[in-house]
Design a protein around this motif. Structure first.
Motif, PDB file in Angstrom:
ATOM      1  N   THR A  10      70.356  65.446  77.044  1.00 20.22           N
ATOM      2  CA  THR A  10      71.727  65.267  77.547  1.00 20.22           C
ATOM      3  C   THR A  10      72.704  65.052  76.392  1.00 20.22           C
ATOM      4  OG1 THR A  10      70.952  64.328  79.631  1.00 20.22           O
ATOM      5  CG2 THR A  10      73.196  63.766  78.968  1.00 20.22           C
ATOM      6  N   ALA A  11      72.351  64.173  75.477  1.00 18.50           N
ATOM      7  CA  ALA A  11      73.240  63.861  74.357  1.00 18.50           C
ATOM      8  C   ALA A  11      73.425  65.062  73.429  1.00 18.50           C
ATOM      9  CB  ALA A  11      72.678  62.680  73.568  1.00 18.50           C
ATOM     10  N   THR A  12      72.339  65.724  73.100  1.00 14.36           N
ATOM     11  CA  THR A  12      72.436  66.827  72.134  1.00 14.36           C
ATOM     12  C   THR A  12      73.108  68.056  72.749  1.00 14.36           C
ATOM     13  OG1 THR A  12      70.112  67.345  72.649  1.00 14.36           O
ATOM     14  CG2 THR A  12      70.539  66.106  70.639  1.00 14.36           C
ATOM     15  N   THR A  13      72.974  68.242  74.042  1.00 16.18           N
ATOM     16  CA  THR A  13      73.684  69.341  74.696  1.00 16.18           C
ATOM     17  C   THR A  13      75.189  69.134  74.589  1.00 16.18           C
ATOM     18  OG1 THR A  13      71.840  69.705  76.217  1.00 16.18           O
ATOM     19  CG2 THR A  13      73.987  70.570  76.883  1.00 16.18           C
ATOM     20  N   GLU A  14      75.645  67.915  74.852  1.00 15.83           N
ATOM     21  CA  GLU A  14      77.075  67.618  74.726  1.00 15.83           C
ATOM     22  C   GLU A  14      77.545  67.810  73.291  1.00 15.83           C
ATOM     23  OE1 GLU A  14      79.228  66.429  77.326  1.00 15.83           O
ATOM     24  OE2 GLU A  14      80.744  66.937  75.853  1.00 15.83           O
ATOM     25  N   ALA A  15      76.780  67.287  72.334  1.00 15.29           N
ATOM     26  CA  ALA A  15      77.222  67.274  70.932  1.00 15.29           C
ATOM     27  C   ALA A  15      77.213  68.654  70.291  1.00 15.29           C
ATOM     28  CB  ALA A  15      76.345  66.319  70.115  1.00 15.29           C
ATOM     29  N   THR A  16      76.455  69.592  70.857  1.00 11.85           N
ATOM     30  CA  THR A  16      76.373  70.934  70.256  1.00 11.85           C
ATOM     31  C   THR A  16      77.123  71.984  71.075  1.00 11.85           C
ATOM     32  OG1 THR A  16      74.272  71.398  71.385  1.00 11.85           O
ATOM     33  CG2 THR A  16      74.140  70.439  69.180  1.00 11.85           C
ATOM     34  N   GLY A  17      77.888  71.542  72.074  1.00 17.37           N
ATOM     35  CA  GLY A  17      78.644  72.480  72.874  1.00 17.37           C
ATOM     36  C   GLY A  17      79.886  72.983  72.149  1.00 17.37           C
ATOM     37  N   TYR A  18      80.538  73.988  72.733  1.00 16.49           N
ATOM     38  CA  TYR A  18      81.769  74.548  72.170  1.00 16.49           C
ATOM     39  C   TYR A  18      81.561  74.809  70.687  1.00 16.49           C
ATOM     40  CZ  TYR A  18      86.901  74.936  71.510  1.00 16.49           C
ATOM     41  OH  TYR A  18      88.189  75.355  71.216  1.00 16.49           O
ATOM     42  N   SER A  72      82.549  67.437  57.727  1.00 13.67           N
ATOM     43  CA  SER A  72      82.614  65.977  57.780  1.00 13.67           C
ATOM     44  C   SER A  72      83.301  65.518  59.075  1.00 13.67           C
ATOM     45  CB  SER A  72      83.379  65.464  56.554  1.00 13.67           C
ATOM     46  OG  SER A  72      83.697  64.104  56.688  1.00 13.67           O
ATOM     47  N   HIS A  73      84.409  66.165  59.399  1.00 17.43           N
ATOM     48  CA  HIS A  73      85.128  65.834  60.633  1.00 17.43           C
ATOM     49  C   HIS A  73      84.266  66.093  61.859  1.00 17.43           C
ATOM     50  CE1 HIS A  73      88.446  65.533  63.516  1.00 17.43           C
ATOM     51  NE2 HIS A  73      87.983  66.652  64.035  1.00 17.43           N
ATOM     52  N   GLU A  74      83.627  67.261  61.893  1.00 20.81           N
ATOM     53  CA  GLU A  74      82.808  67.617  63.060  1.00 20.81           C
ATOM     54  C   GLU A  74      81.632  66.664  63.234  1.00 20.81           C
ATOM     55  OE1 GLU A  74      83.270  70.159  65.458  1.00 20.81           O
ATOM     56  OE2 GLU A  74      85.267  69.958  64.590  1.00 20.81           O
ATOM     57  N   LEU A  75      81.017  66.277  62.136  1.00 20.79           N
ATOM     58  CA  LEU A  75      79.910  65.323  62.214  1.00 20.79           C
ATOM     59  C   LEU A  75      80.389  64.021  62.829  1.00 20.79           C
ATOM     60  CD1 LEU A  75      77.904  65.688  58.884  1.00 20.79           C
ATOM     61  CD2 LEU A  75      76.994  65.773  61.212  1.00 20.79           C
ATOM     62  N   LEU A  76      81.511  63.520  62.302  1.00 17.99           N
ATOM     63  CA  LEU A  76      82.035  62.243  62.798  1.00 17.99           C
ATOM     64  C   LEU A  76      82.322  62.303  64.284  1.00 17.99           C
ATOM     65  CD1 LEU A  76      83.001  59.440  61.718  1.00 17.99           C
ATOM     66  CD2 LEU A  76      85.314  60.365  61.798  1.00 17.99           C
ATOM     67  N   GLU A  77      82.991  63.352  64.734  1.00 18.75           N
ATOM     68  CA  GLU A  77      83.426  63.410  66.130  1.00 18.75           C
ATOM     69  C   GLU A  77      82.286  63.798  67.066  1.00 18.75           C
ATOM     70  OE1 GLU A  77      85.931  61.999  66.840  1.00 18.75           O
ATOM     71  OE2 GLU A  77      87.449  62.226  65.296  1.00 18.75           O
ATOM     72  N   ARG A  78      81.449  64.728  66.647  1.00 21.08           N
ATOM     73  CA  ARG A  78      80.345  65.125  67.534  1.00 21.08           C
ATOM     74  C   ARG A  78      79.325  63.988  67.692  1.00 21.08           C
ATOM     75  NH1 ARG A  78      80.136  70.726  68.977  1.00 21.08           N
ATOM     76  NH2 ARG A  78      81.990  71.761  68.163  1.00 21.08           N
ATOM     77  N   ILE A  79      79.120  63.214  66.626  1.00 17.93           N
ATOM     78  CA  ILE A  79      78.258  62.035  66.782  1.00 17.93           C
ATOM     79  C   ILE A  79      78.999  60.959  67.572  1.00 17.93           C
ATOM     80  CG2 ILE A  79      77.039  60.157  65.601  1.00 17.93           C
ATOM     81  CD1 ILE A  79      76.651  62.058  63.210  1.00 17.93           C
ATOM     82  N   GLY A  80      80.234  60.697  67.175  1.00 22.81           N
ATOM     83  CA  GLY A  80      80.984  59.585  67.779  1.00 22.81           C
ATOM     84  C   GLY A  80      81.338  59.807  69.242  1.00 22.81           C
ATOM     85  N   MET A  81      81.688  61.034  69.582  1.00 19.84           N
ATOM     86  CA  MET A  81      82.132  61.308  70.960  1.00 19.84           C
ATOM     87  C   MET A  81      81.000  61.833  71.850  1.00 19.84           C
ATOM     88  SD  MET A  81      85.172  60.351  70.496  1.00 19.84           S
ATOM     89  CE  MET A  81      85.715  60.615  72.188  1.00 19.84           C
ATOM     90  N   GLY A  82      79.990  62.456  71.254  1.00 21.95           N
ATOM     91  CA  GLY A  82      78.956  63.104  72.067  1.00 21.95           C
ATOM     92  C   GLY A  82      77.613  62.400  72.075  1.00 21.95           C
ATOM     93  N   ILE A  83      77.343  61.579  71.047  1.00 14.99           N
ATOM     94  CA  ILE A  83      76.021  60.935  70.984  1.00 14.99           C
ATOM     95  C   ILE A  83      76.138  59.425  71.130  1.00 14.99           C
ATOM     96  CG2 ILE A  83      73.930  60.649  69.596  1.00 14.99           C
ATOM     97  CD1 ILE A  83      74.584  63.361  68.316  1.00 14.99           C
TER      98      ILE A  83
END
Lengths: 297, 297, 297, 297
Positions: free
Chosen positions: D35-43, D85-96
């Protein structure tokens, strides 16, 4: 006749009588309800070799169930009432009672008669079971290790229809397969019907009897085998068809089966490479129902 | 003894002998292989009421299968060789042969003996079947409507172990449930083992016999029912435990079952709210195997 | 106030205005429609850090879609019209146009205005695109490598509601988690609403601002952190609550969001170990909407 | 050249440099990690229009993760280090971080350099965060509403490869589609690679630039569009090919991408109706890597 540019062969599906039950299985979450119903409806493609024919009918959201939880309606079918009674008892007792957070309610309207499998299951409670009323239904609460299992006391059965069917013919094997999957998707929203084969699709439609080995009651339908199309005489496959998958439908009545065939065929014709819809029959002498494909439209 | 701060009760799981088979089912895609194996391993939680015990063992990627396609290894188990032979024939014939794009190979190493269910299935081909060799295996190619079905001629069986088990005790019902699910996830990567109950989890661990209704051979284990904890005398549930789910494991041998119990228990203890691991036995007189929880660590 | 024996705290959810779009994505099969919509609605939990808020609204069977194929309705939301326009273009162009067999239709009734993202996408066809009419809609057919992609010319947007919410409090963490999952299951059948967080559940409800690090606009809501309950002064967690998960809802209007909150809360209260429903607000000064939990029932 | 009787066109895939990160996301259960990784790797299909390219790499069972829980490895890729760097921060912070029960660890071996996104995320803890060591890794424990979120302090990045690709040509559209799905199944077991498009499959391979509309940088590859095969001059589609889907691969290095192409192509050729494998390039002047299909075998 053509639907969406796909040829509908002028033939009929020959279907049979079967006794059907219809149950609603609810659980704490949709996923848990799916887990239980998947187990309880497994090993149930055809009574030729399985102890029952079974499958998931429709999903019901919490707003439409007696206990306000998500649930799947399933159908369990058998030719004999005695065997259906056994299958109900064991598929509920071994596949649903054993699954986390489940409850089971009767979901068959207008039954011919009632079987008291819920009543029989209550004895598992060894005297600690209780009787409840939920939404006007008589329900047994059986204490289990993880909590309690709720099961309605009686389940309706009725004379239904088995073996409604159609063949999806494609320009290639995979066109026919995805056409068949699209058909199953459409049928999954037709209440009162199931497609009991794996994923709803039959890869191996058979004929009655066997020419080479007389001890077999059923064998491959060589005249409809795509791999034998150019190897045998008398193949009945159209020139352009290179892939065939079958859909088999059981339903609570002929109307439901016809509705499922209609929706399934329409959906199959929307898939690229699906070029022909056919149906299976046995000369019309075996089954109680003849469903003409053309009459569906 | 504590693992991850979770109490491991000083007790043992009592397990039994069973005859096991182990098959690899490949298909065009992982999803199609899952569809077939889900059907073939359904209605198979316990031989108390089901015709077999069965489940998915492990997934094998294309690089590890004889035909270079993705596949799931399944196990089918029965107490008697004759019944296992029947179950193999019907679960393959009705659940896998009927499913799109499948092939079946023997996946049991060091079998005690071989059953020729693949040979029996070839007659479905009505004389159009052929014999092939794939990766050194004798395989029957049976023409079916959608193409061909490949099945290895012989399948090994051996004396395995059924009923390896442990109980996941939680501070609430849902802690125990997710703890049990975590255990199943871990066990799903231990080759040679299955967790045959729905989703791998048992909600309704039972006792032998029945006190109130003598016609029953098995009934609810009231001393471990969380709902009866404060209602009956002699409850054996620890004071802090409010939720219990059981994991039951079948395996090709005792070593595999122990490995699965070890990995499953460790995984369960990683879930918040899991507070105790217990196991089920029947006084040690019924089963051939006693597996002490403490000896696992 | 109690629902199903679960305490409903006397408080309100504070929600905000947001611009919403609502699209129907159809495909050859239900699974293919899910694949496309999962990609297109990812990385979209909150506009605090994501480029949009998005999620799957409801499933529509073939009988209810313009092209007679199965489809999922999704919502894509953004605070600014300009950014929503960008997100629509890219999420359709990169996540749906690129996915097998898809088509996209407007699914927003009574829009405030229309954005012509479908028109913009047609230029990808490099002159080979065509214009069609499907069920009274103006649709662009864009040739792609695998066939053609159909996209409605205009998509409606309107002022909707973001941040509808409630907290599921449990006697343990996992009780709250499964309670939250049950809520998401229920809400998934309320048209016009989405739960944009991963799996619909928020593990990390935040507060506005940050006390220790002034450069942050949002930080952990320490007074609602179960792990800090006994470590900090001023924890606002009830004595019996040991687990909290939040549900956040975006909707096409306040009525839809209220309906989703009502159905979600009712469902959560049906899960064992859920003991309290709370909601998040910011003193009432930030959001345009205040939804009292008690007024829902 | 032929593999399994399928023609491998004598051409090459042209691939590009990209900066890649690789993370392991664990959770209480496999499903929650998904569930978490699907959200974080979308779009995240292509940086042409998405803020990143991302996808799930491989699943790791509890025995292979630092915290003994099941987990999925994901890759997040971007052309620029700053944007990554930005994508890592937001995809971890908002999706995981927002997803139930998750933890995140670095999973990139031999990084070129380290980004301190975990360190940045710790400030969300508003002073209540702590520093731990897990399996020799420096990890921040951030209190969140539902418990704690664990995130490794630093994540490696390195120069990887984007846009490795091949085309699956079929005798019909659906043959090519299932061939492509089989390829994705095979690649999903090759560590260090992802297939970032929806379900791993690209329906709409494009060309650089646009002839009719000069304001576009990319447009449909009309010479490879099956629907235009007989309508335009200069179609490059083989006479027998009626369906084409593309697979695009990003990897940590060229060796991994080649391995994925090899496994994917082999798998595609095992599907009935797949008749040709091709690849996409841009004349060889745009990308840093040229991978000849024939050199793979």
């Amino acid at each position: 006749m053509e639907i969406n540019g796909v040829e509908i062969i002028d033939t009929y599906a020959e279907a049979f009588g079967i006794k059907v039950s219809r149950l609603l299985v609810t659980a704490a979450t949709k996923e848990l309800a799916l887990t239980a119903t998947t187990e309880a409806t497994g090993y149930a493609t055809s009574v030729i070799g399985c102890p029952a024919e079974a499958g998931i009918d429709v999903y019901l959201p919490p707003t439409e169930t007696p206990d306000g939880r998500p649930g799947y309606v399933i159908m369990i079918c058998q030719g004999s009432k005695k065997k259906l009674s056994h299958e109900l008892l064991e598929r509920i007792g071994m596949g649903i009672l054993t699954a986390p957070t489940t409850a089971v309610f009767n979901a068959l309207e207008n039954p011919d008669e009632l079987l008291n499998e819920g009543f029989k299951l209550k004895f598992f409670g060894d005297g600690y079971e209780k009787e409840l009323e939920i939404a006007g239904r008589k329900v047994h609460s059986i204490p289990i290790m993880s909590g309690e299992f709720l099961v309605e006391s009686e389940f309706g059965i009725k004379d239904g229809v088995a073996g409604g069917n159609f063949f999806v013919g494609g320009d290639s094997k995979m066109s026919a397969l995805i056409g068949a999957q699209a058909a199953v998707d459409a049928i999954s929203n037709v209440p009162g019907t199931i497609t009991p084969f794996p994923g709803g699709v039959v890869a191996s439609g058979s004929k009655v009897g066997c020419n080479s080995y007389t001890f077999l009651n059923a064998s491959t339908n060589e005249k409809m085998c795509v791999g034998l199309k150019n190897e045998i005489e008398g193949s009945e496959i159209s020139a352009a068809v290179n892939g065939i998958y079958e859909i088999v439908i059981d339903g609570v009545d002929e109307t439901s089966v016809k509705k499922a065939m209609y929706e399934g065929i329409k959906a199959a014709t929307s898939v690229p490479g699906v070029i022909e819809i056919n149906a299976g029959n046995f000369g019309g002498n075996l089954g109680a129902y003849k469903i003409n494909l053309k009459d569906l439209f």
